[in-house]
Scaffold this motif. Structure first.
Motif, PDB file in Angstrom:
ATOM      1  N   TYR A 120       0.846  -1.186   0.000  1.00 29.48           N
ATOM      2  CA  TYR A 120       0.000   0.000   0.000  1.00 29.48           C
ATOM      3  C   TYR A 120       0.888   1.244   0.000  1.00 29.48           C
ATOM      4  N   PRO A 122       1.613   5.555  -0.165  1.00 28.84           N
ATOM      5  CA  PRO A 122       1.317   6.654   0.754  1.00 28.84           C
ATOM      6  C   PRO A 122      -0.181   6.993   0.782  1.00 28.84           C
ATOM      7  N   GLY A 123      -0.727   7.074   1.970  1.00 27.82           N
ATOM      8  CA  GLY A 123      -2.134   7.425   2.140  1.00 27.82           C
ATOM      9  C   GLY A 123      -3.109   6.304   1.831  1.00 27.82           C
ATOM     10  N   LYS A 124      -2.641   5.142   1.460  1.00 28.47           N
ATOM     11  CA  LYS A 124      -3.524   4.016   1.144  1.00 28.47           C
ATOM     12  C   LYS A 124      -3.706   3.153   2.385  1.00 28.47           C
ATOM     13  N   ALA A 125      -4.975   2.908   2.750  1.00 24.31           N
ATOM     14  CA  ALA A 125      -5.282   2.120   3.944  1.00 24.31           C
ATOM     15  C   ALA A 125      -5.529   0.670   3.565  1.00 24.31           C
ATOM     16  N   THR A 189     -11.083  -1.964   7.517  1.00 24.09           N
ATOM     17  CA  THR A 189     -10.039  -1.076   6.977  1.00 24.09           C
ATOM     18  C   THR A 189      -9.157  -0.562   8.121  1.00 24.09           C
ATOM     19  N   SER A 191      -6.560   2.096   9.329  1.00 28.66           N
ATOM     20  CA  SER A 191      -6.201   3.463   8.938  1.00 28.66           C
ATOM     21  C   SER A 191      -4.691   3.735   8.974  1.00 28.66           C
ATOM     22  N   ARG A 192      -3.910   2.712   9.333  1.00 28.15           N
ATOM     23  CA  ARG A 192      -2.451   2.823   9.471  1.00 28.15           C
ATOM     24  C   ARG A 192      -2.049   3.584  10.752  1.00 28.15           C
ATOM     25  N   GLN A 193      -3.007   3.835  11.609  1.00 24.73           N
ATOM     26  CA  GLN A 193      -2.697   4.456  12.889  1.00 24.73           C
ATOM     27  C   GLN A 193      -2.494   3.390  13.958  1.00 24.73           C
ATOM     28  N   ALA A 205       0.517   7.643  13.326  1.00 23.24           N
ATOM     29  CA  ALA A 205       0.569   6.650  12.246  1.00 23.24           C
ATOM     30  C   ALA A 205       1.844   5.829  12.377  1.00 23.24           C
TER      31      ALA A 205
END
Length: 231
Positions: A120, A122-125, A189, A191-193, A205
């Protein structure tokens, strides 16, 4: 013969011929009337012979034809004599059989974990999909609420960076019936956090890298998968 052709008498010959003519005409009329009478009788006899024959009621056998719509049960209206209660009972039995399946034992469940992509940007969850399958030969029910589905992400060192259980609350129980070899899938999903118990807000993140995702459905574990986060 001579007296016929040559009338003899005190009257003149014309008188005798007129009398004979009247007699001849009378004979002709009689013959004609007789012929008409005979023809009328003949016609009457023919009409009587051709007319409908009256049947003696005592010699007639009456047969009652069965209505083509009559039911085998003999209902006079041709409709089924089965009571509405019997139909309702059948429907109730069917509905009960449909919902009588018990909970699936753990041994009957197979859980798999998949991801829509392995990398994934950048910015892709990441989208994580948990699927449960009934491996038994009979239908059974499985819990499908989010409280029984747990996803955990660990970094390369094995430390947990995110868990869906940190923010889950046990709500109302939701079940679904699975036919033999039937499946149910749920997508989560990330969120990468990061996350912590109690689900505090404002979590940072995670850094780019490779992460391992583990999943379970109602206590049954799935084989883990790895995802790479870039950027």
């Amino acid at each position: 013969m001579s007296s016929v052709l040559h009338p003899v008498g005190p009257e003149d010959k014309g008188t005798y011929w007129r009398r004979r003519l009247v007699v001849v005409l009378a004979l002709v009329v009689i013959v004609v009337l007789a012929g008409v009478g005979i023809k009328a009788l003949t016609t009457s006899d023919d009409a009587a012979a051709q007319g409908p024959t009256k049947l003696d009621p005592s010699t007639v056998t009456t047969t009652q034809a069965q209505s083509p719509t009559a039911s085998p049960s003999g209902s006079p209206t041709g409709t089924s004599t089965q009571s509405p209660g019997a139909t309702a009972s059948t429907q109730t039995t069917t509905a009960t059989a449909t919902t009588a399946a018990g909970a699936c034992p753990d041994a009957a469940l197979e859980v798999s974990l998949t991801t829509r992509a392995t990398t994934y940007g950048p910015g892709k969850a990441p989208n994580l999909v948990l699927t449960v399958r009934n491996t038994s030969g009979t239908a059974c029910t499985v819990e499908t609420s989010s409280a029984v589905r747990v996803l955990t992400v660990t970094d390369a060192a094995g430390a947990t960076v995110w868990s869906s259980a940190d923010c889950q609350t046990r709500g109302e129980s939701v079940t679904a019936e699975l036919d033999p070899d039937g499946t149910r899938s749920k997508t989560t999903t990330w969120s990468r956090q990061r996350s912590e118990a109690g689900c505090p807000t404002g979590q940072a993140a995670v850094e780019p890298g490779t992460y391992t995702v583990a999943g379970s459905w109602d206590g049954v574990d799935a084989a883990p998968v790895t995802v790479a986060l870039t950027g």
